[in-house]
Design a protein around this motif. Structure first.
Motif, PDB file in Angstrom:
ATOM      1  N   MET A   1      22.673  48.968  42.006  1.00 57.19           N
ATOM      2  CA  MET A   1      23.598  48.082  42.714  1.00 57.19           C
ATOM      3  C   MET A   1      24.020  48.735  44.038  1.00 57.19           C
ATOM      4  O   MET A   1      24.433  49.893  44.052  1.00 57.19           O
ATOM      5  N   TYR A   2      23.891  47.990  45.121  1.00 55.62           N
ATOM      6  CA  TYR A   2      24.258  48.489  46.445  1.00 55.62           C
ATOM      7  C   TYR A   2      25.757  48.770  46.504  1.00 55.62           C
ATOM      8  O   TYR A   2      26.571  47.943  46.084  1.00 55.62           O
ATOM      9  N   LYS A   3      26.115  49.952  46.995  1.00 61.65           N
ATOM     10  CA  LYS A   3      27.527  50.345  47.057  1.00 61.65           C
ATOM     11  C   LYS A   3      27.956  50.520  48.503  1.00 61.65           C
ATOM     12  O   LYS A   3      27.279  51.176  49.292  1.00 61.65           O
ATOM     13  N   PHE A   4      29.081  49.915  48.844  1.00 57.21           N
ATOM     14  CA  PHE A   4      29.614  50.067  50.200  1.00 57.21           C
ATOM     15  C   PHE A   4      30.191  51.465  50.377  1.00 57.21           C
ATOM     16  O   PHE A   4      30.805  52.012  49.462  1.00 57.21           O
ATOM     17  N   GLU A   5      29.999  52.024  51.558  1.00 59.73           N
ATOM     18  CA  GLU A   5      30.533  53.357  51.834  1.00 59.73           C
ATOM     19  C   GLU A   5      32.038  53.294  52.075  1.00 59.73           C
ATOM     20  O   GLU A   5      32.813  54.025  51.457  1.00 59.73           O
ATOM     21  N   SER A   6      32.450  52.464  53.013  1.00 67.96           N
ATOM     22  CA  SER A   6      33.875  52.219  53.242  1.00 67.96           C
ATOM     23  C   SER A   6      34.185  50.813  52.763  1.00 67.96           C
ATOM     24  O   SER A   6      33.536  49.843  53.172  1.00 67.96           O
ATOM     25  N   PHE A   7      35.139  50.709  51.863  1.00 67.91           N
ATOM     26  CA  PHE A   7      35.516  49.414  51.302  1.00 67.91           C
ATOM     27  C   PHE A   7      37.036  49.343  51.369  1.00 67.91           C
ATOM     28  O   PHE A   7      37.724  50.101  50.670  1.00 67.91           O
ATOM     29  N   GLY A   8      37.548  48.513  52.267  1.00 68.56           N
ATOM     30  CA  GLY A   8      38.971  48.639  52.536  1.00 68.56           C
ATOM     31  C   GLY A   8      39.715  47.350  52.803  1.00 68.56           C
ATOM     32  O   GLY A   8      39.212  46.241  52.637  1.00 68.56           O
TER      33      GLY A   8
ATOM     34  N   CYS B   1      26.656  40.719  52.894  1.00 66.81           N
ATOM     35  CA  CYS B   1      26.760  42.119  53.347  1.00 66.81           C
ATOM     36  C   CYS B   1      25.903  43.035  52.486  1.00 66.81           C
ATOM     37  O   CYS B   1      25.237  43.945  52.995  1.00 66.81           O
ATOM     38  N   ARG B   2      25.901  42.791  51.189  1.00 69.24           N
ATOM     39  CA  ARG B   2      25.089  43.615  50.293  1.00 69.24           C
ATOM     40  C   ARG B   2      23.597  43.415  50.574  1.00 69.24           C
ATOM     41  O   ARG B   2      22.839  44.374  50.674  1.00 69.24           O
ATOM     42  N   ARG B   3      23.189  42.162  50.730  1.00 68.23           N
ATOM     43  CA  ARG B   3      21.776  41.861  50.961  1.00 68.23           C
ATOM     44  C   ARG B   3      21.290  42.419  52.298  1.00 68.23           C
ATOM     45  O   ARG B   3      20.152  42.867  52.432  1.00 68.23           O
TER      46      ARG B   3
ATOM     47  N   TYR C   1      34.038  42.285  42.205  1.00 70.61           N
ATOM     48  CA  TYR C   1      32.780  41.652  42.571  1.00 70.61           C
ATOM     49  C   TYR C   1      31.909  42.617  43.374  1.00 70.61           C
ATOM     50  O   TYR C   1      30.690  42.690  43.188  1.00 70.61           O
ATOM     51  N   ALA C   2      32.544  43.362  44.267  1.00 66.61           N
ATOM     52  CA  ALA C   2      31.802  44.326  45.085  1.00 66.61           C
ATOM     53  C   ALA C   2      31.206  45.440  44.236  1.00 66.61           C
ATOM     54  O   ALA C   2      30.195  46.049  44.614  1.00 66.61           O
ATOM     55  N   LYS C   3      31.820  45.705  43.090  1.00 66.56           N
ATOM     56  CA  LYS C   3      31.286  46.718  42.175  1.00 66.56           C
ATOM     57  C   LYS C   3      30.141  46.186  41.329  1.00 66.56           C
ATOM     58  O   LYS C   3      29.537  46.939  40.545  1.00 66.56           O
ATOM     59  N   GLY C   4      29.858  44.892  41.452  1.00 62.36           N
ATOM     60  CA  GLY C   4      28.790  44.287  40.667  1.00 62.36           C
ATOM     61  C   GLY C   4      29.268  43.607  39.405  1.00 62.36           C
ATOM     62  O   GLY C   4      28.461  43.148  38.591  1.00 62.36           O
TER      63      GLY C   4
ATOM     64  N   ASP D   1      33.585  36.348  35.049  1.00 60.82           N
ATOM     65  CA  ASP D   1      34.895  35.829  35.444  1.00 60.82           C
ATOM     66  C   ASP D   1      35.977  36.175  34.418  1.00 60.82           C
ATOM     67  O   ASP D   1      37.063  36.629  34.782  1.00 60.82           O
ATOM     68  N   GLU D   2      35.674  35.971  33.160  1.00 61.39           N
ATOM     69  CA  GLU D   2      36.678  36.210  32.124  1.00 61.39           C
ATOM     70  C   GLU D   2      37.023  37.690  31.992  1.00 61.39           C
ATOM     71  O   GLU D   2      38.187  38.047  31.778  1.00 61.39           O
ATOM     72  N   LYS D   3      36.033  38.548  32.151  1.00 64.48           N
ATOM     73  CA  LYS D   3      36.312  39.993  32.072  1.00 64.48           C
ATOM     74  C   LYS D   3      37.157  40.450  33.256  1.00 64.48           C
ATOM     75  O   LYS D   3      38.052  41.293  33.104  1.00 64.48           O
ATOM     76  N   ILE D   4      36.879  39.904  34.431  1.00 68.21           N
ATOM     77  CA  ILE D   4      37.684  40.255  35.609  1.00 68.21           C
ATOM     78  C   ILE D   4      39.123  39.828  35.398  1.00 68.21           C
ATOM     79  O   ILE D   4      40.069  40.576  35.681  1.00 68.21           O
TER      80      ILE D   4
END
Length: 536
Positions: A1-8, A275-277, A310-313, A317-320
């Motif tokens: 899973m693509y991970k953002f470097e700065s996520f703010g 952004c991920r793609r 969502y950004a973490k993959g 919906d219910e778990k979030i």
């Protein structure tokens, strides 16, 4: 899973509501626990600058000691605190004092050495207070650049040439303090696109690409689209400048007293996918405070939490939602109900609107927006008020958010239709109905607006510095005074002391545009047709 470097997250501290140090120190641990590792403080003039006493004067600016304390605290949480300032436009709050040379409107005069002395002082203060060597230097929406005093002094120059000249000087100053600057990217677009920022996939003219110094990182901001293609196209366009771009999305808190977490998710989930793609490394979400900073930043927690997951993959919906309840102690859908006051009377799936703001301030005699008020909308506000009041009792930590908007909706239960009822009764000659309105509904509206004003003050003082709250006092005080004035004039009319109420004899014209998403977010414009902007 693509991970953002700065996520703010970027928090607007420039629209009157400057979060207190205590308020921010309550907010930052929540961001860290959610997984955000970057926080940008958007301060146009609300920070101390040595040698510039009028910069942020009486605006609740952060002292250097406060900024150092916040930077230390952020660092302890694993958050990079980044200064986000303005070095060209959006400086109207400090320009008003006449201390700095201006081109036109709120734009500094490019080429004037006093402006670069100011910018040097700005960056010197930021360098002293922040660990980060990244700095956001703003420079967005300078639409009239070069068309005022600059034009008089220098003759006509194209905007790209003026921007290149100014950016060169700012970069030079930033380099002096070891900063790596980034800036909003719209000024690289709208001069070759007939004033548009968002355009389909295209090839950018070479001279506009050249206007960007290589060391300046463009920040693509987009809060409005809901289709991935729009984000894909604009990321493609931006990557013609450099592959190292940042994306700034929006978590909607800037349309009045209420958040719009629903629209934030509707727009930002496609943005995250894009952004991920497209391998965008750095992403942040803006929390603006347009027209007074009325909405609590804590009201945006559902959207901030969901987007982080969502950004973490995590897409279940219910778990979030279950995780959010463990995080806040409040059911996710109950927290999302803070959106509801601005959904009253708005078709499902619409772009953001703010009936809870403009119906509060709309005038009962000069209510040119009354054509947008549907019969029975007061009852809808009443139902929302009861829903929010019930949630307020469940949480000691966040109950005040729900109580505040419950009291707003309680006021609107009476106030929203008051102008419509008043005009209808007057034009039908029903003096008994007018007397009943004056004696009950106007009096009740006054009582409930006072209760909302008190809860609004409580919320503000829990989260923000007191400077800037005077604007809320003035607005709500004006609303109350106007209700009282209309009430006694109605009684004068039904008692025969005056022969007419001329404002109620004016025909209401249809109000609206083809743009169904229009937001009535300027209090002065929606509370009166009077000329409150004109000078001498």
């Amino acid at each position: 899973m693509y991970k953002f470097e700065s996520f703010g997250v970027m928090v607007d501290m420039s629209r009157n509501a400057v979060m207190s140090v205590d308020g921010l120190k309550k907010f930052m641990p929540l961001l860290a626990k959610m997984g955000y590792n970057t926080l940008l403080l958007y301060t146009e003039d609300t920070y101390e600058v040595d040698g510039e006493p009028f910069f942020g004067y009486m605006r609740g600016r952060y002292s250097k000691d406060e900024l150092k304390s916040l930077d230390d605290y952020a660092y302890s949480l694993g958050i990079e605190l980044i200064p986000c300032i303005q070095t060209l436009a959006h400086l109207n709050a400090t320009i008003r004092w006449g201390q700095f040379p201006t081109d036109i409107e709120d734009i500094l005069l490019v080429g004037d050495e006093r402006c670069y002395a100011l910018i040097d002082h700005m960056l010197a203060s930021c360098a002293e207070c922040f660990r980060s060597r990244r700095i956001h230097v703003g420079m967005d929406e300078a639409h009239q650049l070069g068309r005022g005093r600059y034009l008089t002094q220098n003759g006509y120059e194209t905007v790209d040439k003026i921007m290149k000249k100014h950016l060169g000087r700012v970069v030079e100053i930033a380099s002096k303090y070891g900063f790596e600057p980034m800036m909003w990217s719209d000024m690289f677009f709208n001069r070759w696109t007939n004033g548009r920022y968002y355009v389909d996939k295209t090839e950018i003219p070479h001279e506009y690409i050249e206007a960007r110094p290589e060391c300046v990182t463009p920040v693509y901001w987009d809060y409005y689209h809901t289709e991935e293609k729009c984000f894909d196209d604009m990321i493609y366009n931006h990557k013609q400048f450099t592959s190292d771009i940042w994306f700034a999305g929006g978590v909607w808190t800037w349309c009045g007293f209420c958040p719009n977490n629903e629209y934030s998710l509707r727009s930002m989930i496609p943005a995250i996918k894009s952004c991920r793609r497209n391998k965008v490394k750095n992403v942040f979400f803006t929390i603006w405070g347009d027209n007074g900073g009325e909405c609590s930043r804590f009201a945006a927690l559902p959207a901030l939490f969901y987007l982080s997951e969502y950004a973490k993959g995590h897409t279940d919906d219910e778990k979030i939602k279950a995780k959010f309840k463990r995080f806040t102690g409040i059911d996710f859908d109950e927290f999302m109900a803070l959106d509801l006051p601005d959904h009253v009377g708005v078709p499902e799936g619409s772009s953001p609107r703010n009936p809870a703001k403009y119906m509060l301030y709309s005038d009962c005699f000069n209510g040119f927006l009354d054509g947008t008020v549907k019969k029975g909308i007061g009852e809808e506000f009443g139902a929302v008020s009861r829903t929010l009041a019930a949630t307020a009792k469940k949480s000691r930590r966040y109950g005040y958010l729900f109580d505040n908007l419950a009291k707003l909706c309680s006021a609107l239960e009476v106030k929203a239709e008051l102008g419509v009822k008043t005009r209808a009764a007057y034009r039908s000659g029903d003096r008994d109905a007018l007397r009943a309105l004056a004696n009950y509904e106007y009096s009740e509206a006054i009582k409930r607006v006072k209760l909302f004003a008190a809860s609004n003050e409580k919320q503000w003082m829990l989260e923000n510095k007191p400077q800037g709250f005077d604007v809320q006092d003035i607005r709500l005080g004006g609303c109350l005074r106007r209700l009282e004035s209309c009430r006694h004039r109605l009684l004068d009319y039904v008692d025969g002391k005056v022969d007419s109420i001329p404002e109620l004899e004016d025909e209401l014209l249809p109000f609206g545009t083809k743009d169904e998403s229009i937001i009535f977010n300027d209090v002065l414009k929606n509370m009166t047709v009077g000329a409150m902007y004109w000078g001498v």
